[in-house]
Design a protein around this motif. Structure first.
Motif, mmCIF file in Angstrom:
data_model
loop_
_atom_site.group_PDB
_atom_site.id
_atom_site.type_symbol
_atom_site.label_atom_id
_atom_site.label_comp_id
_atom_site.label_asym_id
_atom_site.label_seq_id
_atom_site.Cartn_x
_atom_site.Cartn_y
_atom_site.Cartn_z
ATOM 1 N N MET A 78 0.822 -1.211 0.000
ATOM 2 C CA MET A 78 0.000 0.000 0.000
ATOM 3 C C MET A 78 0.856 1.261 0.000
ATOM 4 O O MET A 78 0.551 2.239 -0.704
ATOM 5 C CB MET A 78 -0.931 -0.003 1.212
ATOM 6 N N GLU A 118 0.667 4.201 -2.721
ATOM 7 C CA GLU A 118 0.374 5.599 -2.383
ATOM 8 C C GLU A 118 1.426 6.534 -2.961
ATOM 9 O O GLU A 118 1.106 7.620 -3.469
ATOM 10 C CB GLU A 118 0.300 5.752 -0.868
ATOM 11 N N ALA A 156 -3.019 4.502 -4.961
ATOM 12 C CA ALA A 156 -3.610 4.156 -3.668
ATOM 13 C C ALA A 156 -5.050 3.675 -3.826
ATOM 14 O O ALA A 156 -5.449 2.672 -3.217
ATOM 15 C CB ALA A 156 -3.554 5.349 -2.719
ATOM 16 N N LYS A 187 -6.435 0.123 -2.591
ATOM 17 C CA LYS A 187 -7.467 0.075 -1.555
ATOM 18 C C LYS A 187 -8.675 -0.715 -2.058
ATOM 19 O O LYS A 187 -9.277 -1.487 -1.300
ATOM 20 C CB LYS A 187 -7.881 1.491 -1.163
#
Length: 270
Positions: free
Chosen positions: A191, A195, A200, A204
């Motif tokens: 993650m 990002e 991101a 997600k």
């Protein structure tokens, strides 16, 4: 079991008594690997080779049957000896059974960790492994670890998007949610990289897809009666990871592993 305890006591004693030489009995690779894992579990903070080298020095290397030859390669793998481990596993590369599957996994780890063979793994090893073995429900790990290491090396050499593509593709290949695969941890593990590289939202969403899939699978499993235990595959010795142990889990144990994974992913989402 008694022989293993005696051998381990002798080896540990010989490592701690300075100036004394104690002749331990020769060890089969199956005995050596078992003793290595036990020594590592007794002293998890110790340098691994400090624990494994005295044991492997007592290992027999000649006149071994197939299982012992395989575990000889594993002993070298545990002792951080990439060349003999590679050579040992190469002998099983063409096998279509569990030996072949695990040998391929080990060879990928050796190639990426010891020899930085990033492109060879992506272009050759991963596609060939997938074609031959695919994804197997009773092998949680699969190629998650070597693929993770490959992705991290891609990022280190300035190719983060290629690394993230590799990770996302691997996760999506586990759409059956028929086992608590290690691959389901990958979106959370990557993650931060996602990002930093403007992806991101994608990761997600991928993480949510994983969480939803595990939740749905668990609901179905818990509503069913436990199924009979799967036929087991055993080796005389021991190996790192869950490469063969997964095949010993019954339906209830597998459901428990799903719950553990769900808990980990829940913490990741907080």
């Amino acid at each position: 079991m008694q022989r293993l305890k005696q051998c381990l006591s002798l080896i540990i004693f010989s490592c701690t008594v300075i100036g004394h030489s104690i002749a331990a009995p020769d060890l089969l690779p199956s005995e050596a690997t078992t003793l290595m894992l036990r020594a590592m579990s007794y002293a998890p903070a110790a340098n691994r080779t400090t624990l494994t080298k005295p044991i492997i020095s007592r290992m027999q290397t000649e006149n071994l049957d197939e299982k012992e030859r395989f575990l000889k390669a594993e002993a070298h793998f545990m002792n951080f000896e990439p060349e003999p481990a590679r050579d040992g596993f190469m002998a099983f590369r063409d096998h279509d059974n569990n030996f072949g599957r695990v040998a391929w996994q080990r060879l990928m780890i050796i190639r990426i960790n010891a020899f930085n063979m990033v492109d060879q793994i992506i272009d050759n090893d991963i596609p060939m492994y997938r074609k031959r073995f695919g994804i197997q429900a009773y092998d949680r790990e699969g190629i998650t670890y070597p693929l993770t290491q490959t992705a991290r090396q891609l990022a280190q050499r300035g190719e983060p998007d290629r690394a993230l593509d590799l990770i996302a593709d691997e996760v999506k290949r586990h759409a059956a949610f028929d086992a608590p695969y290690s691959a389901y941890r990958l979106p959370g593990n990557f993650m931060t990289m996602a990002e930093k590289n403007g992806r991101a939202d994608e990761f997600k969403a991928l993480q949510k897809w994983v969480a939803d899939g595990i939740s749905n699978s668990l609901q179905k499993r818990i509503s069913k009666n436990p199924q009979p235990q799967r036929n087991t595959y055993t080796l005389p010795g021991a190996m790192l990871g869950t490469l063969f142990e997964d095949q010993r889990h019954d339906y209830q144990r597998w459901t428990a592993e799903f719950l553990k994974l769900q808990a980990v992913l829940g913490d990741t989402n907080q």
